[in-house]
Design a protein around this motif. Structure first.
Motif, PDB file in Angstrom:
ATOM      1  N   ILE A  42     -31.365  22.321  13.071  1.00 16.21           N
ATOM      2  CA  ILE A  42     -31.678  23.744  12.933  1.00 16.21           C
ATOM      3  C   ILE A  42     -32.457  23.946  11.644  1.00 16.21           C
ATOM      4  N   LYS A  43     -33.654  24.517  11.766  1.00 10.82           N
ATOM      5  CA  LYS A  43     -34.490  24.808  10.608  1.00 10.82           C
ATOM      6  C   LYS A  43     -34.906  26.277  10.641  1.00 10.82           C
ATOM      7  N   GLU A  52     -36.261  27.303  14.077  1.00 21.64           N
ATOM      8  CA  GLU A  52     -36.778  26.180  14.860  1.00 21.64           C
ATOM      9  C   GLU A  52     -35.611  25.261  15.185  1.00 21.64           C
ATOM     10  N   VAL A  53     -35.355  25.082  16.467  1.00 21.63           N
ATOM     11  CA  VAL A  53     -34.221  24.286  16.926  1.00 21.63           C
ATOM     12  C   VAL A  53     -34.732  23.100  17.721  1.00 21.63           C
ATOM     13  N   GLN A  54     -34.197  21.931  17.402  1.00 18.60           N
ATOM     14  CA  GLN A  54     -34.523  20.718  18.145  1.00 18.60           C
ATOM     15  C   GLN A  54     -33.236  20.097  18.645  1.00 18.60           C
ATOM     16  N   LEU A  55     -33.102  20.032  19.949  1.00 15.57           N
ATOM     17  CA  LEU A  55     -31.941  19.440  20.605  1.00 15.57           C
ATOM     18  C   LEU A  55     -32.419  18.210  21.349  1.00 15.57           C
ATOM     19  N   ASN A 155     -30.732  29.435  23.281  1.00 18.93           N
ATOM     20  CA  ASN A 155     -29.616  30.257  22.811  1.00 18.93           C
ATOM     21  C   ASN A 155     -29.364  30.048  21.314  1.00 18.93           C
ATOM     22  N   ILE A 156     -29.380  28.796  20.866  1.00 20.18           N
ATOM     23  CA  ILE A 156     -29.158  28.511  19.450  1.00 20.18           C
ATOM     24  C   ILE A 156     -30.304  29.055  18.605  1.00 20.18           C
ATOM     25  N   ALA A 157     -31.536  28.938  19.107  1.00 15.40           N
ATOM     26  CA  ALA A 157     -32.687  29.470  18.378  1.00 15.40           C
ATOM     27  C   ALA A 157     -32.592  30.988  18.233  1.00 15.40           C
ATOM     28  N   ALA A 158     -32.148  31.672  19.287  1.00 12.93           N
ATOM     29  CA  ALA A 158     -31.991  33.126  19.224  1.00 12.93           C
ATOM     30  C   ALA A 158     -30.899  33.516  18.233  1.00 12.93           C
ATOM     31  N   LEU A 159     -29.778  32.792  18.245  1.00 13.59           N
ATOM     32  CA  LEU A 159     -28.684  33.101  17.323  1.00 13.59           C
ATOM     33  C   LEU A 159     -29.098  32.848  15.874  1.00 13.59           C
ATOM     34  N   ASP A 268     -18.115  23.368  17.512  1.00 15.28           N
ATOM     35  CA  ASP A 268     -18.907  22.442  16.710  1.00 15.28           C
ATOM     36  C   ASP A 268     -20.301  23.001  16.430  1.00 15.28           C
ATOM     37  N   ILE A 269     -20.926  23.567  17.458  1.00 13.18           N
ATOM     38  CA  ILE A 269     -22.272  24.124  17.284  1.00 13.18           C
ATOM     39  C   ILE A 269     -22.236  25.328  16.347  1.00 13.18           C
ATOM     40  N   THR A 270     -21.208  26.150  16.466  1.00 16.33           N
ATOM     41  CA  THR A 270     -21.085  27.317  15.582  1.00 16.33           C
ATOM     42  C   THR A 270     -20.958  26.886  14.125  1.00 16.33           C
ATOM     43  N   SER A 271     -20.215  25.832  13.863  1.00 15.44           N
ATOM     44  CA  SER A 271     -20.075  25.336  12.490  1.00 15.44           C
ATOM     45  C   SER A 271     -21.421  24.873  11.939  1.00 15.44           C
ATOM     46  N   LYS A 272     -22.183  24.118  12.745  1.00 13.64           N
ATOM     47  CA  LYS A 272     -23.500  23.676  12.305  1.00 13.64           C
ATOM     48  C   LYS A 272     -24.429  24.862  12.066  1.00 13.64           C
ATOM     49  N   LEU A 273     -24.340  25.848  12.937  1.00 16.23           N
ATOM     50  CA  LEU A 273     -25.199  27.026  12.819  1.00 16.23           C
ATOM     51  C   LEU A 273     -24.873  27.816  11.554  1.00 16.23           C
ATOM     52  N   LYS A 274     -23.601  28.029  11.295  1.00 16.54           N
ATOM     53  CA  LYS A 274     -23.201  28.791  10.108  1.00 16.54           C
ATOM     54  C   LYS A 274     -23.540  28.042   8.827  1.00 16.54           C
ATOM     55  N   ASN A 275     -23.383  26.727   8.822  1.00 18.35           N
ATOM     56  CA  ASN A 275     -23.753  25.950   7.639  1.00 18.35           C
ATOM     57  C   ASN A 275     -25.252  26.040   7.363  1.00 18.35           C
TER      58      ASN A 275
END
Length: 319
Positions: A42-43, A52-55, A155-159, A268-275
């Motif tokens: 996540i950048k 910018e999200v790369q999965l 979804n992660i990019a929008a959040l 797990d994804i929420t933790s990465k996103l918040k960090n």
């Protein structure tokens, strides 16, 4: 960027059988286990509300804009937000410029449903003047590379974009005190959006006659899957939305198993996103700190002048 499949017919029967037979032994073509996610990065851009999200090999860019508009008549005290998706032709051979494809429309609706039905965004806080002016938030999602599982990446990019977006502060002024004044960022600090919770989308694919379940499917696995299911959950374990696309029916026990797995993955994804958001906010605050560097002093020159003054005084005393 590796070659992408324009459609499922470009895959040979042997390739499809290889993917299905490997899953029976709980082996995937990229080396993951059935319920492992690909690497998530996540950048953020230089401006607030850009991400910018790369999965794995899937890459999605999101950015947010806001403008003042008239509210809907049935909701005069609420702002609005909408999601628009754009499929870049370089992301996949099947993406063509011009009229949006059905897959692009469906992608936007799935991401929108998870946010809207769970009321993750506080739309009432977007109201400036009831019945007259509210903020309209537009979320643009651009698909740069389609490596599979666009829903979760979008979804992660929008959040990420929502959590870092800031709208200008509005006050009232003028002669009558009813004129709306929109302050620029250099005049007043913009305000972040109020996000009640973070609904994270987790996608499962059902492959083969036995409906083998895998998480975060690649573009190869999407080409052979019989159906998919996307579940949006928050850290509290609340199910915000479920979307079942294609394929036959799924047993209740399988759905419950998917929900349990999705709850762990969403955490797990929420933790990465918040960090990532916390790190962005820290860097943003550091950029706004004005550092006043004191004027440099030449210590050697200062000491030399002091020694000269001392020598002059000693010579005067001797005379």
């Amino acid at each position: 960027m590796e070659h992408r499949l324009a459609n499922t017919f470009t895959m040979t029967v042997n390739e499809k059988k290889y993917i299905e037979n490997a899953l029976i032994s709980e082996i995937r073509v990229d080396g993951r286990r059935p319920f492992d996610y690909r690497n998530l990065t996540i950048k953020f851009g230089s401006e607030d509300g850009s991400s910018e999200v790369q999965l794995g090999q899937t890459q999605v860019i999101g950015f947010i804009t806001g403008q003042l508009v008239q509210p809907y008549k049935d909701r005069p005290n609420e702002g609005t937000f909408a999601i628009y998706t754009e499929f870049s032709p370089m992301a996949d051979p099947s993406f063509e410029p011009g009229r949006p494809l059905d897959s692009a429309i469906e992608l936007g609706r799935i991401v929108d449903r998870g946010l809207r039905e769970s009321r993750a965004v506080d739309t009432e806080s977007l109201c400036v003047v009831a019945g007259k002016l509210v903020w309209s938030i537009r979320i643009d999602l651009i698909i740069i590379d389609n490596g599979g599982n666009l829903v979760d990446a979008a979804n992660i990019a929008a959040l990420a974009a929502l959590l870092t977006f800031r709208r200008p502060e509005c006050t009232f002024g003028g002669d009558d005190g009813h004129e709306v004044i929109v302050h620029p960022p250099d005049e007043r600090e913009p305000l972040p959006l109020i996000i009640h919770h973070v609904p994270v989308a987790v996608t499962f694919a059902f492959i083969g006659k036995e409906n083998t379940v895998v998480i975060d499917p690649t573009h190869f696995e999407e080409a052979v899957m019989g159906g998919s299911m996307t579940v949006a959950l928050n850290t509290n374990g609340d199910v915000c939305s479920i979307q079942k696309a294609g394929g036959g029916g799924v047993l209740q026990s399988v759905i419950m198993q998917c929900l349990r797995i999705a709850s762990v993955k969403a955490g797990d994804i929420t933790s990465k996103l918040k960090n990532a958001v916390e790190s962005y906010n820290t860097q943003r605050s550091l950029k706004k700190i004005k550092r006043h560097n004191p004027p440099s002093v030449d210590v050697s020159k200062h000491l030399t002048e002091r020694l000269r003054m001392g020598s002059a005084e000693s010579s005067g005393e001797g005379l």
